[in-house]
Enzyme design. Sequence first.
Site, mmCIF file in Angstrom:
data_model
loop_
_atom_site.group_PDB
_atom_site.id
_atom_site.type_symbol
_atom_site.label_atom_id
_atom_site.label_comp_id
_atom_site.label_asym_id
_atom_site.label_seq_id
_atom_site.Cartn_x
_atom_site.Cartn_y
_atom_site.Cartn_z
ATOM 1 N N HIS A 1 -2.745 -9.629 12.148
ATOM 2 C CA HIS A 1 -2.172 -8.416 11.558
ATOM 3 C C HIS A 1 -1.684 -7.539 12.715
ATOM 4 O O HIS A 1 -2.377 -7.392 13.728
ATOM 5 C CB HIS A 1 -3.227 -7.671 10.718
ATOM 6 C CG HIS A 1 -2.775 -6.291 10.364
ATOM 7 N ND1 HIS A 1 -1.570 -6.065 9.746
ATOM 8 C CD2 HIS A 1 -3.326 -5.066 10.599
ATOM 9 C CE1 HIS A 1 -1.408 -4.761 9.598
ATOM 10 N NE2 HIS A 1 -2.460 -4.132 10.105
ATOM 11 N N CYS B 1 -3.599 -3.437 4.341
ATOM 12 C CA CYS B 1 -2.659 -4.430 4.887
ATOM 13 C C CYS B 1 -3.058 -5.867 4.546
ATOM 14 O O CYS B 1 -2.363 -6.805 4.905
ATOM 15 C CB CYS B 1 -2.555 -4.273 6.404
ATOM 16 S SG CYS B 1 -2.139 -2.609 6.895
ATOM 17 N N GLU C 1 0.848 -1.188 0.000
ATOM 18 C CA GLU C 1 0.000 0.000 0.000
ATOM 19 C C GLU C 1 0.886 1.241 0.000
ATOM 20 O O GLU C 1 0.459 2.326 0.363
ATOM 21 C CB GLU C 1 -0.997 -0.008 1.156
ATOM 22 C CG GLU C 1 -0.414 -0.165 2.529
ATOM 23 C CD GLU C 1 -1.482 -0.216 3.615
ATOM 24 O OE1 GLU C 1 -2.255 0.738 3.714
ATOM 25 O OE2 GLU C 1 -1.507 -1.200 4.367
HETATM 26 N N1 CAA Z 1 1.637 3.231 30.914
HETATM 27 C C1 CAA Z 1 1.025 2.123 30.429
HETATM 28 N N2 CAA Z 1 -0.003 2.182 29.517
HETATM 29 C C2 CAA Z 1 -0.390 3.405 29.098
HETATM 30 C C3 CAA Z 1 0.203 4.587 29.581
HETATM 31 C C4 CAA Z 1 1.261 4.471 30.535
HETATM 32 N N3 CAA Z 1 1.876 5.536 31.009
HETATM 33 N N4 CAA Z 1 -0.404 5.647 28.995
HETATM 34 C C5 CAA Z 1 -1.364 5.135 28.174
HETATM 35 N N5 CAA Z 1 -1.347 3.790 28.253
HETATM 36 C C6 CAA Z 1 -2.200 2.839 27.519
HETATM 37 C C7 CAA Z 1 -3.644 3.283 27.433
HETATM 38 O O1 CAA Z 1 -4.364 2.970 28.603
HETATM 39 C C8 CAA Z 1 -4.112 2.471 26.225
HETATM 40 O O2 CAA Z 1 -4.367 1.151 26.631
HETATM 41 P P1 CAA Z 1 -5.786 0.479 26.265
HETATM 42 O O3 CAA Z 1 -5.828 0.415 24.745
HETATM 43 O O4 CAA Z 1 -5.727 -0.852 26.900
HETATM 44 O O5 CAA Z 1 -6.844 1.378 26.803
HETATM 45 C C9 CAA Z 1 -2.855 2.429 25.335
HETATM 46 O O6 CAA Z 1 -1.750 2.793 26.167
HETATM 47 C C10 CAA Z 1 -2.891 3.423 24.163
HETATM 48 O O7 CAA Z 1 -3.197 4.666 24.705
HETATM 49 P P2 CAA Z 1 -4.265 5.607 23.986
HETATM 50 O O8 CAA Z 1 -5.495 4.810 23.668
HETATM 51 O O9 CAA Z 1 -4.416 6.847 24.741
HETATM 52 O O10 CAA Z 1 -3.429 5.877 22.668
HETATM 53 P P3 CAA Z 1 -3.718 6.857 21.485
HETATM 54 O O11 CAA Z 1 -5.170 7.147 21.379
HETATM 55 O O12 CAA Z 1 -2.784 7.982 21.553
HETATM 56 O O13 CAA Z 1 -3.276 5.940 20.234
HETATM 57 C C11 CAA Z 1 -4.034 4.420 18.573
HETATM 58 C C12 CAA Z 1 -3.687 4.598 20.030
HETATM 59 C C13 CAA Z 1 -5.358 5.123 18.294
HETATM 60 C C14 CAA Z 1 -4.185 2.950 18.242
HETATM 61 C C15 CAA Z 1 -2.921 5.053 17.693
HETATM 62 O O14 CAA Z 1 -1.710 4.409 17.938
HETATM 63 C C16 CAA Z 1 -3.215 5.035 16.215
HETATM 64 O O15 CAA Z 1 -3.988 5.842 15.700
HETATM 65 N N6 CAA Z 1 -2.544 4.119 15.451
HETATM 66 C C17 CAA Z 1 -2.711 4.010 14.040
HETATM 67 C C18 CAA Z 1 -3.978 3.266 13.664
HETATM 68 C C19 CAA Z 1 -3.899 1.797 13.979
HETATM 69 O O16 CAA Z 1 -2.843 1.216 14.117
HETATM 70 N N7 CAA Z 1 -5.068 1.144 14.038
HETATM 71 C C20 CAA Z 1 -5.135 -0.269 14.279
HETATM 72 C C21 CAA Z 1 -6.312 -0.897 13.594
HETATM 73 S S1 CAA Z 1 -6.288 -0.494 11.834
HETATM 74 C C22 CAA Z 1 -5.147 -1.581 11.171
HETATM 75 O O17 CAA Z 1 -4.811 -2.538 11.783
HETATM 76 C C23 CAA Z 1 -4.572 -1.266 9.832
HETATM 77 C C24 CAA Z 1 -3.217 -0.674 9.995
HETATM 78 O O18 CAA Z 1 -2.211 -1.375 9.887
HETATM 79 C C25 CAA Z 1 -3.116 0.729 10.307
#
Ligand code: CAA
Length: 388
Positions: A233, A111, A79
């Site tokens: 994945h 993906c 991609e």
């Molecule tokens: N110590 C331990 N854990 C901590 C922490 C700390 N100090 N601070 C935060 N965390 C934890 C949170 O509690 C959370 O855990 P849970 O999911 O169990 O609740 C985790 O860390 C992540 O924290 P946030 O949810 O606050 O993180 P975020 O919102 O900033 O980002 C995300 C998370 C949205 C997945 C982001 O990484 C993102 O947008 N990634 C890209 C999209 C993605 O990968 N999507 C996956 C599905 S799509 C797909 O699979 C296709 C692809 O390849 C993209």
Amino acid sequence: MSVGIDEISFYTSNYFLDLRTLAEVQQIESEKYYQGIGQEKMSMAAPDEDVVTMAANAARPLIERVGTDSISTLMFATETGVDQSKAAGVYVHRLLGLTSNCRVVELKQACYSATAAIQMACALVARQPEKKVLVVASDIARYDLDTSGEATQGCGAVAMLITANPRLVEIDAEVGNYTEDVMDFWRPNYRSTAIVDGKYSTKIYLKSLKKAWESFSEVSALAFDDFSHFCYHLPFSRMAEKAHKHLSKLNKAGLSLEQIENQVEDTLHYNRIIGNSYTASMYIGLVSLLENGKKDLAGNKVGFFSYGSGCVAEFFSGTVVPGYEKCLHTLSHRNMLEARQEVSYDEYLNLYRHPDPRDGEHHDMPTSTQGRYRLAAISGHKREYVIC
Ligand code: CAA
């Protein structure tokens, strides 16, 4: 006759950013990355690397072992396409010295497309068992700076040889699919970074897992308990852990948390230090399992959940072939990973912002990659690849 993966090898860039460095700059706890999303490092492509050079580097060890004569088709899943028209695999075809009778095609569905390639390759081999199909999946995961996706970047390529009577993993014919038109993650043609609705994307991932598993269960005699391991994945490692808990719960499996974690843990070693490699990620997870599995996996059933945003998902199964451990490239993979060079935050920004020339002038790329193949220049809108 069985059909499946006879050889598998992967490549990632020589450069990585430790997510502790990113967390320091962002003034947040590094545990959010190390624990929260399960990622420690992310590979950053060198200025003279792209999906073509990474794919050729991943495939080279396979070609050195098996030669080129019986490879009838090269399927390139990505991609991060470098051209709207020409398949990136055609460059790889030349770099690897494949025969002029070998067909080449590029596949896209986020993906997921490497899995489409694998299934099509299995069908081709079932029809002509004397032929081999080379499937390569290669991607550079890029998100905007200062977004939640930034820590889930990475890059990598995997190459797999699909043959009759494979030496690594036999792939079963039964599959479960799920497709839905959603906007969770996408990259319009005019953008070099993906747009993502992060939280929504994780929800759709889990929904697709449920649906694909249900579809699989309708056609396969295999039940959840028949599998010893699961490859998911891997957009980030914690996603696989969450997904597997979700699937265990759906199946009311009476497993302890430790048992559930053990079924995915060994698939995550490489992803934790490479980051997302989109199409390649689940298959790098398979390499991680085969090369780092704590016990002999011979005869074990492995479940695969492939997810491509947008979205298309598939659950399928495979059986690890006795003697598989003799056919791996474990040492060279470990050596490659250990030889990588950590970059500072400023160096990371330089790699991230390296120009992507579009003006048709002559642009030499600085020599930087440690790989065998490099993008030497872009000139007159043509990409010039060389073998080092
Ligand atoms: N110590 C331990 N854990 C901590 C922490 C700390 N100090 N601070 C935060 N965390 C934890 C949170 O509690 C959370 O855990 P849970 O999911 O169990 O609740 C985790 O860390 C992540 O924290 P946030 O949810 O606050 O993180 P975020 O919102 O900033 O980002 C995300 C998370 C949205 C997945 C982001 O990484 C993102 O947008 N990634 C890209 C999209 C993605 O990968 N999507 C996956 C599905 S799509 C797909 O699979 C296709 C692809 O390849 C993209």
